[in-house]
Scaffold this motif. Structure first.
Motif, short mmCIF file in Angstrom:
data_model
loop_
_atom_site.label_atom_id
_atom_site.label_comp_id
_atom_site.label_asym_id
_atom_site.label_seq_id
_atom_site.Cartn_x
_atom_site.Cartn_y
_atom_site.Cartn_z
N LEU A 21 0.82 -1.20 0.00
CA LEU A 21 0.00 0.00 0.00
C LEU A 21 0.86 1.26 0.00
O LEU A 21 0.59 2.21 -0.73
CB LEU A 21 -0.91 0.02 1.23
N GLN A 30 2.31 3.10 11.82
CA GLN A 30 1.71 2.41 10.69
C GLN A 30 0.27 2.87 10.48
O GLN A 30 -0.15 3.14 9.35
CB GLN A 30 1.76 0.90 10.92
N ALA A 31 -0.49 3.01 11.57
CA ALA A 31 -1.89 3.38 11.43
C ALA A 31 -2.03 4.78 10.84
O ALA A 31 -2.85 5.00 9.94
CB ALA A 31 -2.59 3.30 12.78
N PHE A 85 -1.45 4.65 7.19
CA PHE A 85 -2.52 4.02 6.41
C PHE A 85 -3.82 4.79 6.43
O PHE A 85 -4.61 4.67 5.52
CB PHE A 85 -2.71 2.58 6.85
N PHE A 86 -4.00 5.61 7.46
CA PHE A 86 -5.17 6.48 7.41
C PHE A 86 -5.04 7.48 6.27
O PHE A 86 -6.01 7.81 5.60
CB PHE A 86 -5.33 7.23 8.74
N SER A 107 -4.03 6.75 1.31
CA SER A 107 -4.88 6.58 0.13
C SER A 107 -5.75 7.80 -0.12
O SER A 107 -6.56 7.80 -1.04
CB SER A 107 -5.75 5.34 0.31
N SER A 108 -5.56 8.86 0.68
CA SER A 108 -6.43 10.03 0.53
C SER A 108 -6.19 10.72 -0.81
O SER A 108 -5.08 11.18 -1.09
CB SER A 108 -6.15 11.00 1.67
N SER A 109 -7.22 10.82 -1.62
CA SER A 109 -6.99 11.45 -2.93
C SER A 109 -6.96 12.97 -2.80
O SER A 109 -6.38 13.64 -3.64
CB SER A 109 -8.05 11.01 -3.94
N ILE A 110 -7.54 13.50 -1.72
CA ILE A 110 -7.45 14.94 -1.51
C ILE A 110 -5.99 15.34 -1.22
O ILE A 110 -5.45 16.26 -1.82
CB ILE A 110 -8.33 15.38 -0.31
N LEU A 111 -5.36 14.58 -0.33
CA LEU A 111 -3.96 14.88 0.00
C LEU A 111 -3.07 14.69 -1.21
O LEU A 111 -2.13 15.44 -1.45
CB LEU A 111 -3.48 13.99 1.15
N LEU A 140 -17.84 -0.36 2.72
CA LEU A 140 -17.37 -1.65 3.19
C LEU A 140 -16.65 -1.41 4.51
O LEU A 140 -15.60 -0.79 4.53
CB LEU A 140 -16.41 -2.25 2.17
N ILE A 197 -13.16 9.13 13.40
CA ILE A 197 -11.89 9.36 12.69
C ILE A 197 -11.93 8.63 11.35
O ILE A 197 -11.62 9.19 10.30
CB ILE A 197 -10.70 8.86 13.54
N LEU A 198 -12.36 7.38 11.42
CA LEU A 198 -12.44 6.56 10.21
C LEU A 198 -13.32 7.21 9.16
O LEU A 198 -12.95 7.34 7.99
CB LEU A 198 -12.99 5.18 10.60
N VAL A 245 -11.79 10.65 7.75
CA VAL A 245 -10.69 10.46 6.80
C VAL A 245 -11.22 9.87 5.50
O VAL A 245 -10.88 10.32 4.40
CB VAL A 245 -9.62 9.53 7.41
N TYR A 301 -14.06 12.75 3.99
CA TYR A 301 -13.68 14.13 3.71
C TYR A 301 -12.27 14.24 3.15
O TYR A 301 -11.95 15.24 2.51
CB TYR A 301 -13.89 14.99 4.95
N LEU A 302 -11.42 13.25 3.39
CA LEU A 302 -10.11 13.26 2.72
C LEU A 302 -10.13 12.30 1.53
O LEU A 302 -9.11 12.06 0.91
CB LEU A 302 -8.99 12.87 3.70
N LYS A 303 -11.28 11.74 1.23
CA LYS A 303 -11.46 10.83 0.10
C LYS A 303 -10.41 9.72 0.07
O LYS A 303 -9.66 9.58 -0.88
CB LYS A 303 -11.43 11.61 -1.22
N ALA A 304 -10.36 8.96 1.16
CA ALA A 304 -9.41 7.86 1.21
C ALA A 304 -10.15 6.56 0.91
O ALA A 304 -11.37 6.50 0.98
CB ALA A 304 -8.75 7.80 2.57
N ASN A 305 -9.38 5.54 0.56
CA ASN A 305 -9.95 4.22 0.28
C ASN A 305 -10.44 3.58 1.57
O ASN A 305 -9.69 3.43 2.53
CB ASN A 305 -8.87 3.36 -0.38
N PHE A 351 -11.23 0.61 2.40
CA PHE A 351 -10.59 -0.64 2.77
C PHE A 351 -9.29 -0.37 3.53
O PHE A 351 -9.02 -0.98 4.56
CB PHE A 351 -10.32 -1.48 1.52
N ILE A 352 -8.53 0.60 3.01
CA ILE A 352 -7.24 0.89 3.62
C ILE A 352 -7.40 1.61 4.96
O ILE A 352 -6.74 1.28 5.94
CB ILE A 352 -6.38 1.70 2.64
N THR A 353 -8.33 2.56 5.03
CA THR A 353 -8.54 3.23 6.32
C THR A 353 -9.11 2.24 7.34
O THR A 353 -8.83 2.35 8.53
CB THR A 353 -9.51 4.42 6.19
N LEU A 401 -8.28 -0.96 7.49
CA LEU A 401 -7.10 -1.67 7.98
C LEU A 401 -6.36 -0.81 9.00
O LEU A 401 -5.92 -1.30 10.04
CB LEU A 401 -6.15 -1.98 6.83
N ALA A 402 -6.27 0.50 8.70
CA ALA A 402 -5.58 1.41 9.61
C ALA A 402 -6.27 1.42 10.97
O ALA A 402 -5.61 1.37 12.01
CB ALA A 402 -5.55 2.82 9.02
#
Lengths: 350, 300
Positions: A287, A328-329, A332-333, A336-340, B35, B77-78, B81, B84-88, B90-92, B94-95
């Protein structure tokens, strides 16, 4: 009208690297904050966390050695993810690969190089088959691969636990472990006194081959096409069903190989639960690398560094190993953020 | 035989409570089109925070509150992120799981000086209800309070999802996001709410796990959050289906506990039974669904 934005490849590379480094930096800041909150001797903890892994040639070698199975597993995950498949059963596949290798090595003592090759092939076959089953189930019956890989992995872990604890247990040790494989199966150490061995070269070859496969071969091109847009690939005449199964097989086989090399290179026996975390960590390495094979090497090294740092901090100071999870957390948070990503790339819209 | 079956069912109902709560939480996010693989982590945080809460406040109610609020915080938090930060997601997810397994051990070491099992002799136990009737109605009476609450909250979830405007809109986001947006409503807001609700339910599920046991063990959830997710799929995303699926899984676990004591089968194989049953259930379900779709397709 939207302007067409032009980017040089170099600029894109530098900007996305900068984005990832910014996230990594933020996670390190969070780690330092956590240490200050939790530790009674924060400066010692921080010093041993960051400097510990580089304190000696021994520590450096072991750190790189721990990155090897992660990198190999991550290559497989990258292939699976790029084709739109999901394999989160790495935990079980690594563990199974390790046990199969150990069994072959114990069954064929003194076979040397041939034995090593047979053992590696057997582990890849077994772990690859497990992942193939999940791929086939999805292709044929639309069973979620996310769920089947996870459930199969948990079953396998328990079966391997049983095998290690009963039929293959070595009664002469206090650990729950198999017997040690004989020295003809040990991989060549390249940086004594550490455990770094030629498995490193195998990992580098895996990364290189995966890169060439993805970007320089027809199969790799079709694989990426299926992952990016399956409808489109189908209209282009790509056998999309093949790419539901083949990448799964490869990812399973590579997980198996990672486990096998950890046995022959580092552990020399399957100890109960020794690989716990390897499967997840390889997924996380993939990832960070954003499923690009070339980026897997630095990502795996970074991961091994955090791991070694946390171990060293635990050893020399009063924090627990689990502070590594904080780093790590956070990564991973945000990774994948597309905004960042957009901010890093300096684009207002995508 | 009948006696054993009754006993198994009784222990299955107790085992079911955490699973059912987490699965109901997963239902909210699943229906809103997210998911949620973070159920495991949310449960874990709920399990730890509630037991620590009961220890420090000496009150079951406050402890539960602390557990639920902590797991809701993580779910916020999940959600922030992811949305509003448009993250995947599945990955968040896991985080969140990674964060939960880290923070619980770190805090247990920091607060109680122990990375392993925490048990308190003075910990209050969950009150059992209707114990007097347990002899007459063995399947219905005599469980602890959270077991009843899990079923009540499932009904509450059904009412919320199918009988209120909020619920219709929440399901609408998962069904057709643009349709909701075209009404001038924010899909993100409903997904956020779904995620926080799943945090509430999963946190309570975790609390049911640790408070019933009276202790906290690292990774106490041991894959239950994932099984809950399977239960959501298997229950066809319907409350009654989820209840059924959760009971089947709980029964499998009760059976494996029973078999461990009764026969000399290695415990590892028995521990694998719930996973194996989940696996076969999801395969049969998918085969059935795919066949049905293929037949319908041919008819058209």
């Amino acid at each position: 009208m939207r302007k067409i934005e032009r980017f040089s490849v170099l600029e894109y590379f530098v900007r996305s690297l900068f984005g990832i480094l910014a996230i990594v930096l933020l996670s390190v800041i969070m780690l330092i904050a956590a240490i200050f909150l939790l530790s009674d001797q924060p400066l010692t903890s921080i010093a041993s966390f960051f400097a510990g892994p580089f304190s000696s040639l021994y520590a450096i070698g072991n750190m790189i050695d721990h990155a090897v199975p992660l990198a190999i597993g991550a290559v497989g995950i990258a292939l699976a993810m790029r084709s739109g498949n999901m394999n989160i059963g790495g935990e079980g596949q690594v563990y199974a690969g390790a046990l199969v290798t150990t069994i072959v090595a114990l069954a064929l003592p003194g076979w040397g190089l041939t034995g090593i090759l047979v053992a590696l092939a057997a582990s890849m076959l077994v772990s690859g088959s497990v992942a193939t089953l999940s791929g086939w189930l999805r292709e044929r019956w639309n069973v979620s691969d996310l769920i089947t890989t996870f459930l199969l992995s948990n079953i396998i872990i328990l079966v391997v636990d049983y095998m290690v604890a009963y039929p293959f247990v070595d009664p002469q040790t206090n650990l729950i472990s198999t017997r040690f494989v004989d020295p003809s199966y040990h991989l060549l150490i390249i940086l004594p006194p550490s455990q770094l061995n030629i498995a490193l070269c195998i990992a580098l070859v895996c990364v290189l081959v995966a890169h060439l496969f993805l970007y320089r071969s027809r199969t790799g091109f079709e694989l990426r096409m299926v992952g990016d847009n399956e409808e489109f690939a189908r209209y282009a005449g790509v056998d999309h069903r093949l790419y539901r199964i083949l990448p799964m097989t490869l990812s399973g086989a590579l997980y198996g190989l990672g486990g096998a090399l950890a046995i022959l290179g580092t552990y020399h026996a399957t100890i109960k639960g020794f690989s716990a975390g390897m499967g997840w960590n390889a997924l996380l390495v993939a990832l960070i690398a954003r499923f690009k094979p070339a980026a897997i090497i630095p990502a795996a090294l970074f991961f091994a560094y955090i791991d070694a740092g946390a171990r060293s901090a635990m050893f020399y100071s009063d924090v627990t190993y689990e502070i590594a999870y904080i780093v790590q957390a956070v990564i991973f948070f945000l990774i994948s953020s597309s905004i960042l990503q957009r901010i890093a790339l300096g684009r207002r819209r995508v | 035989m009948i006696h054993t079956l009754t006993n198994l069912s009784v222990s299955a109902v107790t085992i079911m409570a955490p699973l059912l709560l987490a699965a109901t939480g997963g239902l909210f996010t699943e229906l809103s089109g997210m998911l949620n693989i973070a159920l495991e982590g949310l449960m874990l945080v709920g399990a730890f925070a509630s037991i620590a809460g009961v220890y420090f406040t000496d009150s079951i109610l406050l402890g539960l509150l602390i557990g639920v609020v902590s797991s809701m915080l993580l779910s916020m938090i999940l959600a922030s992120v992811t949305l509003y930060l448009k993250a995947n997601v599945f990955i968040t997810g896991l985080a969140a799981n990674l964060f939960a397994s880290g923070i619980t051990v770190i805090l247990s070491f920091h607060l109680f000086g122990n990375r392993g099992v925490i048990t308190f002799d003075t910990l209050k136990e969950l009150p059992d209800l209707f114990t007097g009737f347990a002899q007459q109605m063995p399947l219905i009476a005599g469980y602890h309070v959270l077991t009843y609450l899990s079923v009540v909250l499932l009904v509450a979830a059904w009412v919320l999802l199918y009988r209120t405007r909020f619920g219709v809109r929440l399901r609408g986001v998962g069904f057709h996001e643009q349709a909701l947006a075209s009404l001038g409503l924010s899909p993100h807001r409903y997904r956020f709410a779904a995620c926080v609700l799943s945090g509430l339910y999963a946190g309570l599920g975790g609390a049911a796990l640790s408070l019933h046991l009276g202790s906290f063990v690292p990774n106490i959830t041991a894959g239950r959050g994932w099984i809950a997710l399977v239960a959501v799929f298997l229950g066809q995303r319907r409350p009654i289906g989820i209840l059924l699926a959760s009971f089947i899984f709980a029964f499998a676990e009760a059976f494996s506990n029973y078999a461990q004591g009764a026969w000399s089968v290695p415990s590892d194989f028995l521990l694998a039974i719930p996973y194996a049953i989940s696996l076969f259930a999801i395969i049969f379900y998918s085969v059935f669904e795919t066949r049905k779709k293929r037949i319908e397709y041919r008819k058209d």
